[in-house]
Design an enzyme around this catalytic site. Structure first.
Site, PDB file in Angstrom:
ATOM      1  N   ARG A   1       5.599   0.477  29.226  1.00 21.91           N
ATOM      2  CA  ARG A   1       6.090  -0.735  29.937  1.00 21.91           C
ATOM      3  C   ARG A   1       6.448  -1.810  29.132  1.00 21.91           C
ATOM      4  O   ARG A   1       5.474  -2.724  29.076  1.00 21.91           O
ATOM      5  CB  ARG A   1       5.308  -0.815  31.168  1.00 21.91           C
ATOM      6  CG  ARG A   1       4.940   0.326  31.822  1.00 21.91           C
ATOM      7  CD  ARG A   1       4.194   0.228  33.134  1.00 21.91           C
ATOM      8  NE  ARG A   1       3.530   1.390  33.575  1.00 21.91           N
ATOM      9  CZ  ARG A   1       4.191   2.359  34.540  1.00 21.91           C
ATOM     10  NH1 ARG A   1       5.429   1.974  34.707  1.00 21.91           N
ATOM     11  NH2 ARG A   1       3.805   3.453  34.738  1.00 21.91           N
TER      12      ARG A   1
ATOM     13  N   CYS B   1       5.850   3.599  38.372  1.00 17.84           N
ATOM     14  CA  CYS B   1       7.130   2.926  38.050  1.00 17.84           C
ATOM     15  C   CYS B   1       8.087   2.833  39.415  1.00 17.84           C
ATOM     16  O   CYS B   1       8.658   1.894  39.614  1.00 17.84           O
ATOM     17  CB  CYS B   1       8.040   4.014  37.200  1.00 17.84           C
ATOM     18  SG  CYS B   1       7.277   4.569  35.619  1.00 17.84           S
TER      19      CYS B   1
HETATM   20  C1  BEZ Z   1       3.669   6.380  36.554  1.00 18.38           C
HETATM   21  O1  BEZ Z   1       2.955   6.322  37.448  1.00 18.38           O
HETATM   22  O2  BEZ Z   1       4.797   5.713  36.552  1.00 18.38           O
HETATM   23  C2  BEZ Z   1       3.366   6.903  35.362  1.00 18.38           C
HETATM   24  C3  BEZ Z   1       1.991   7.225  34.879  1.00 18.38           C
HETATM   25  C4  BEZ Z   1       1.767   7.840  33.778  1.00 18.38           C
HETATM   26  C5  BEZ Z   1       2.583   8.008  32.896  1.00 18.38           C
HETATM   27  C6  BEZ Z   1       4.030   7.834  33.119  1.00 18.38           C
HETATM   28  C7  BEZ Z   1       4.510   7.031  34.388  1.00 18.38           C
END
Ligand code: BEZ
Length: 231
Positions: A143, A66
């Site tokens: 997402r 993110c």
């Molecule tokens: C992330 O790295 O943004 C992420 C990875 C797995 C679950 C939620 C966020």
């Protein structure tokens, strides 16, 4: 053991609740309006009528993928503004968490996050737009990217899983393709990029099909013709 069972039942009930609330959004329909608290104050989706809106969700603040996406969204924001697009982020986190995270992004990457981020703690907007996909997570949004046109019609939806970041060039390409298609009443072929030839709508009658190959387009056959756009 008993507690473990109870927890499992509770989790199943929560999952069912999410599934019950999840509406099926369809392309071409009016996007559901909402009011939300953001890092830029309260907003309503309908405040942005007359602009294109990209409403995107991310699973959580202070997570690695993110963070790379937020930096990347911030970097394309000027290009989006040029195209009359308002970017709005969302996650199921508090405003304080969002503020702390955007400040951290500024500190670590030197990037100012220029768009509002919805603090959707009660999941109101996430449920309204079907951003919770329990197979991925019952508590975090996947997402999503919703492209909403100036009349508030839903024009495109993209869903990515938790572990893959989105491609900003594809988001820009999608906006360019939609705006070009609207302006010139054409369609965009696979892998189309701005400046390339576009598809002329195929003829709808046998008579029009007979004439199509004589109309000066570059045709593979009567149903697949392309033309250049004015530069
Ligand atoms: C992330 O790295 O943004 C992420 C990875 C797995 C679950 C939620 C966020």
């Amino acid at each position: 053991m008993f507690l473990k069972c109870e927890l499992k039942v509770w989790k199943m009930e929560e999952k069912e609740k999410v599934e019950e609330k999840k509406p099926l959004l369809r392309l071409g329909e009016t996007a559901p309006d909402f009011e939300a608290v953001t890092t830029h104050g309260k907003i309503k989706l309908s405040d942005f009528k007359g602009k294109w809106v990209i409403l995107f969700s991310h699973p959580a603040d202070f997570t690695p993928v993110c963070t790379t996406e937020f930096v990347a969204f911030a970097k394309i924001n000027n290009e989006l503004v040029k195209r009359n697009v308002k970017l709005i982020g969302l996650s199921i986190d508090s405003t304080f968490s969002h503020i702390a995270w955007v400040r951290k992004i500024k500190e670590k990457f030197g990037i100012t996050i220029p768009f509002p981020v919805i603090a959707d703690l009660d999941m109101k907007v996430a449920n309204l737009f079907g951003m919770i996909h329990p197979g991925e997570s019952a508590t975090a949004a996947v997402r999503c990217v919703f492209v909403i046109d100036p009349e508030m019609k839903l024009r495109a939806m993209i869903y990515y899983p938790l572990n893959v970041g989105r491609n900003m060039q594809e988001i820009l390409r999608l906006v360019d393709a939609l705006q070009t298609a609207d302006k010139y009443k054409v369609a965009a072929p696979a892998n189309w990029r701005p400046g390339e030839d576009v598809i002329v709508p195929p003829p709808a009658t046998q008579e029009a099909a007979e004439k199509r190959l004589q109309e000066g387009y570059e045709c593979v056959d009567w149903f697949l013709c392309k033309k250049k756009l004015p530069t």
